[in-house]
Design an enzyme around this catalytic site. Structure first.
Site, PDB file in Angstrom:
ATOM      1  N   CYS A   1      14.996   0.739 101.645  1.00  0.00           N
ATOM      2  CA  CYS A   1      14.840  -0.635 102.139  1.00  0.00           C
ATOM      3  C   CYS A   1      16.044  -1.514 101.816  1.00  0.00           C
ATOM      4  O   CYS A   1      16.139  -2.640 102.312  1.00  0.00           O
ATOM      5  CB  CYS A   1      13.559  -1.254 101.596  1.00  0.00           C
ATOM      6  SG  CYS A   1      12.108  -0.455 102.293  1.00  0.00           S
TER       7      CYS A   1
ATOM      8  N   HIS B   1      14.294  -8.850 102.133  1.00  0.00           N
ATOM      9  CA  HIS B   1      13.647  -7.696 102.747  1.00  0.00           C
ATOM     10  C   HIS B   1      12.153  -7.983 102.833  1.00  0.00           C
ATOM     11  O   HIS B   1      11.551  -8.488 101.884  1.00  0.00           O
ATOM     12  CB  HIS B   1      13.912  -6.456 101.896  1.00  0.00           C
ATOM     13  CG  HIS B   1      13.082  -5.282 102.317  1.00  0.00           C
ATOM     14  ND1 HIS B   1      13.097  -4.787 103.600  1.00  0.00           N
ATOM     15  CD2 HIS B   1      12.178  -4.534 101.633  1.00  0.00           C
ATOM     16  CE1 HIS B   1      12.259  -3.776 103.673  1.00  0.00           C
ATOM     17  NE2 HIS B   1      11.683  -3.605 102.512  1.00  0.00           N
TER      18      HIS B   1
ATOM     19  N   ASN C   1       6.905  -3.965 107.561  1.00  0.00           N
ATOM     20  CA  ASN C   1       8.132  -3.531 106.888  1.00  0.00           C
ATOM     21  C   ASN C   1       8.872  -2.552 107.803  1.00  0.00           C
ATOM     22  O   ASN C   1       8.445  -1.409 107.967  1.00  0.00           O
ATOM     23  CB  ASN C   1       7.762  -2.872 105.553  1.00  0.00           C
ATOM     24  CG  ASN C   1       8.978  -2.399 104.773  1.00  0.00           C
ATOM     25  OD1 ASN C   1      10.101  -2.413 105.283  1.00  0.00           O
ATOM     26  ND2 ASN C   1       8.758  -1.973 103.545  1.00  0.00           N
TER      27      ASN C   1
HETATM   28  O1  UT7 Z   1       9.935  -1.676 101.142  1.00  0.00           O
HETATM   29  C1  UT7 Z   1       9.728  -0.646 100.237  1.00  0.00           C
HETATM   30  C2  UT7 Z   1       9.183  -1.177  99.034  1.00  0.00           C
HETATM   31  N1  UT7 Z   1       7.739  -1.192  99.085  1.00  0.00           N
HETATM   32  C3  UT7 Z   1       7.109  -2.204  98.577  1.00  0.00           C
HETATM   33  O2  UT7 Z   1       7.712  -3.171  98.167  1.00  0.00           O
HETATM   34  C4  UT7 Z   1       5.607  -2.117  98.464  1.00  0.00           C
HETATM   35  C5  UT7 Z   1       5.184  -2.699  97.159  1.00  0.00           C
HETATM   36  N2  UT7 Z   1       3.761  -2.600  96.936  1.00  0.00           N
HETATM   37  C6  UT7 Z   1       2.877  -3.381  97.608  1.00  0.00           C
HETATM   38  O3  UT7 Z   1       3.255  -4.133  98.480  1.00  0.00           O
HETATM   39  C7  UT7 Z   1       1.442  -3.310  97.189  1.00  0.00           C
HETATM   40  O4  UT7 Z   1       1.320  -2.561  96.007  1.00  0.00           O
HETATM   41  C8  UT7 Z   1       0.515  -2.698  98.276  1.00  0.00           C
HETATM   42  C9  UT7 Z   1       0.386  -3.666  99.444  1.00  0.00           C
HETATM   43  C10 UT7 Z   1       1.046  -1.380  98.760  1.00  0.00           C
HETATM   44  C11 UT7 Z   1      -0.897  -2.493  97.700  1.00  0.00           C
HETATM   45  O5  UT7 Z   1      -1.398  -3.720  97.223  1.00  0.00           O
HETATM   46  P1  UT7 Z   1      -2.028  -3.804  95.768  1.00  0.00           P
HETATM   47  O6  UT7 Z   1      -2.495  -5.192  95.594  1.00  0.00           O
HETATM   48  O7  UT7 Z   1      -1.007  -3.290  94.790  1.00  0.00           O
HETATM   49  O8  UT7 Z   1      -3.259  -2.855  95.875  1.00  0.00           O
HETATM   50  P2  UT7 Z   1      -3.589  -1.555  95.000  1.00  0.00           P
HETATM   51  O9  UT7 Z   1      -2.697  -0.435  95.370  1.00  0.00           O
HETATM   52  O10 UT7 Z   1      -3.673  -1.949  93.555  1.00  0.00           O
HETATM   53  O11 UT7 Z   1      -5.035  -1.217  95.486  1.00  0.00           O
HETATM   54  C12 UT7 Z   1      -6.139  -2.107  95.220  1.00  0.00           C
HETATM   55  C13 UT7 Z   1      -7.364  -1.516  95.878  1.00  0.00           C
HETATM   56  C14 UT7 Z   1      -7.604  -0.048  95.566  1.00  0.00           C
HETATM   57  O12 UT7 Z   1      -8.997   0.156  95.466  1.00  0.00           O
HETATM   58  P3  UT7 Z   1      -9.719   0.226  94.015  1.00  0.00           P
HETATM   59  O13 UT7 Z   1      -9.056   1.341  93.281  1.00  0.00           O
HETATM   60  O14 UT7 Z   1      -9.476  -1.125  93.399  1.00  0.00           O
HETATM   61  O15 UT7 Z   1     -11.127   0.476  94.370  1.00  0.00           O
HETATM   62  C15 UT7 Z   1      -7.098   0.667  96.768  1.00  0.00           C
HETATM   63  O16 UT7 Z   1      -7.706   1.899  96.982  1.00  0.00           O
HETATM   64  O17 UT7 Z   1      -7.236  -1.595  97.301  1.00  0.00           O
HETATM   65  C16 UT7 Z   1      -7.452  -0.298  97.870  1.00  0.00           C
HETATM   66  N3  UT7 Z   1      -6.643  -0.174  99.051  1.00  0.00           N
HETATM   67  C17 UT7 Z   1      -7.031  -0.630 100.256  1.00  0.00           C
HETATM   68  N4  UT7 Z   1      -8.165  -1.221 100.672  1.00  0.00           N
HETATM   69  C18 UT7 Z   1      -8.230  -1.573 101.965  1.00  0.00           C
HETATM   70  C19 UT7 Z   1      -5.389   0.348  99.166  1.00  0.00           C
HETATM   71  N5  UT7 Z   1      -4.976   0.248 100.430  1.00  0.00           N
HETATM   72  C20 UT7 Z   1      -5.961  -0.348 101.128  1.00  0.00           C
HETATM   73  C21 UT7 Z   1      -6.122  -0.736 102.482  1.00  0.00           C
HETATM   74  N6  UT7 Z   1      -7.268  -1.330 102.845  1.00  0.00           N
HETATM   75  N7  UT7 Z   1      -5.157  -0.531 103.390  1.00  0.00           N
END
Ligand code: UT7
Length: 329
Positions: A113, A254, A284
């Site tokens: 990225c 980004h 993204n």
């Molecule tokens: O450009 C490259 C660089 N990439 C980035 O900068 C990405 C950086 N990371 C992020 O933007 C975030 O970490 C994400 C958007 C990918 C995820 O958000 P988060 O607030 O960190 O969520 P999480 O991974 O902690 O997941 C929270 C919950 C989980 O469920 P439990 O374990 O709390 O029951 C996940 O399974 O949300 C669940 N989850 C979803 N639920 C609905 C994960 N993806 C989804 C989804 N829809 N698409």
């Protein structure tokens, strides 16, 4: 040493939209979750017969037309991408041929990225060296080709698109690249990767069965690094140039997550109207986010000649950095 300025910009996104509501029908997710956690509403997805070089060529043509020059006027061509048409020949070669650019050289640049941020810097330095007069830096990615659309943690994030910036010497020393700060940290390599397809794990039936040819991400690890590093890079760059967030005309980050951009902007003391966010419409797009955001900043009248602008990015690797420019047109 001549200064290097950005003198033209072209962008392209494929017409097909993939909305959060479409994704609700494909995986266990919701529009509310995606919007709240990422800020994304929709993203553009390339048709099956469109590859990265096709979008790159479209963006390049717009930039060349805007500047009123021919491809044969270029000296060098960089394609920033993590989704080249193939490993080799480079996508730069494919684009050069399609554009009909004669007697130029070029190469692909891979920094996930941060690819376009690094490409802008490399392009500028070719110009500052005095050896190149017109360098076209393209960021293009067909992320939909390396995404597992059964994995809700990654498939909601990415979109396809391309952007191209022309970099030229600046007749006026006040305009162009002022400073940059780039940093890579390979200790974060496991947090975001496409494990198979390279020399470590060549493609096989097994790698495909195990879906190792797709993007794998530890979202929280990347998020934590991005929130910290994007701010730190901007803060250090601004401090050593005696510039504060309030002096900037524009902050162009980004677009990986609205919360990462917002956190960076808040800590820099930037008011919302100076922070360009368009992740809602594109997701993204990896190497294309910075040019796409620049296009929006220009068309919305939020980036004007003479403005100080900071570009910042964080990506897989980890890769990170920021650059400070005075906008030239
Ligand atoms: O450009 C490259 C660089 N990439 C980035 O900068 C990405 C950086 N990371 C992020 O933007 C975030 O970490 C994400 C958007 C990918 C995820 O958000 P988060 O607030 O960190 O969520 P999480 O991974 O902690 O997941 C929270 C919950 C989980 O469920 P439990 O374990 O709390 O029951 C996940 O399974 O949300 C669940 N989850 C979803 N639920 C609905 C994960 N993806 C989804 C989804 N829809 N698409």
């Amino acid at each position: 040493m001549p200064k290097a300025k950005i003198s033209a910009l072209g962008c392209y996104v494929p017409p097909r939209l993939l909305t959060n509501f479409d994704l609700e029908k494909m995986v266990d997710t919701s529009n509310e979750w995606i919007l709240e956690r990422t800020g994304i509403v929709e993203r553009h997805i390339a048709a099956p017969d469109v590859a990265t070089s096709d979008m790159a060529v479209e963006a390049a043509r717009v930039a060349l037309a805007q500047r009123g020059i021919e491809a044969s006027d270029l000296d060098a061509l960089l394609v920033c991408t993590v989704t080249p048409d193939m490993y080799f020949p480079s996508t730069a070669c494919l684009v050069q041929h399609r554009l009909g650019a004669k007697k130029i050289w070029g190469f692909d640049l891979i920094a996930a990225c941060s690819s376009f941020l690094y490409g802008m810097g490399v392009g500028a330095h070719l110009v500052m060296a005095g050896t190149h007069k017109k360098v076209l830096v393209i960021g293009a990615d067909t992320m939909s080709r390396i995404i597992d659309y059964t994995d809700r943690s990654t498939c909601i994030l990415f979109g396809d698109g391309a952007g191209a910036m022309l970099i030229e010497p600046s007749e006026d020393d006040n305009y162009g690249l002022i400073d940059f700060l780039y940093e890579i940290d390979g200790s974060g390599g496991d947090a975001l990767k496409m494990p198979a397809g390279g020399s470590r794990m060549p493609p096989s039936h097994e790698t495909v069965d195990r879906k190792l040819h797709y993007v794998h991400q530890d979202g929280q690890a990347v998020f934590k690094y991005a929130v910290r590093k994007m701010y730190e890079a901007c803060r250090e760059l601004l401090a050593r140039n005696n510039v504060t967030g309030k002096d900037l005309g524009c902050l162009i980050c980004h677009q990986a997550n609205r919360r990462i951009i917002q956190a960076t902007a808040d800590r820099l003391g930037m008011p919302p109207e100076k922070v360009i966010i368009n992740i809602d419409r594109y997701g993204n797009t990896t190497s294309a986010t910075l040019p796409l955001a620049t296009r929006d900043a220009l068309t919305q009248g939020r980036l004007k000649k003479g403005d100080l602008v900071v570009y910042a990015a964080v990506g897989a690797g980890f890769t990170a950095g920021a650059s400070l420019w005075r906008w030239a047109y």
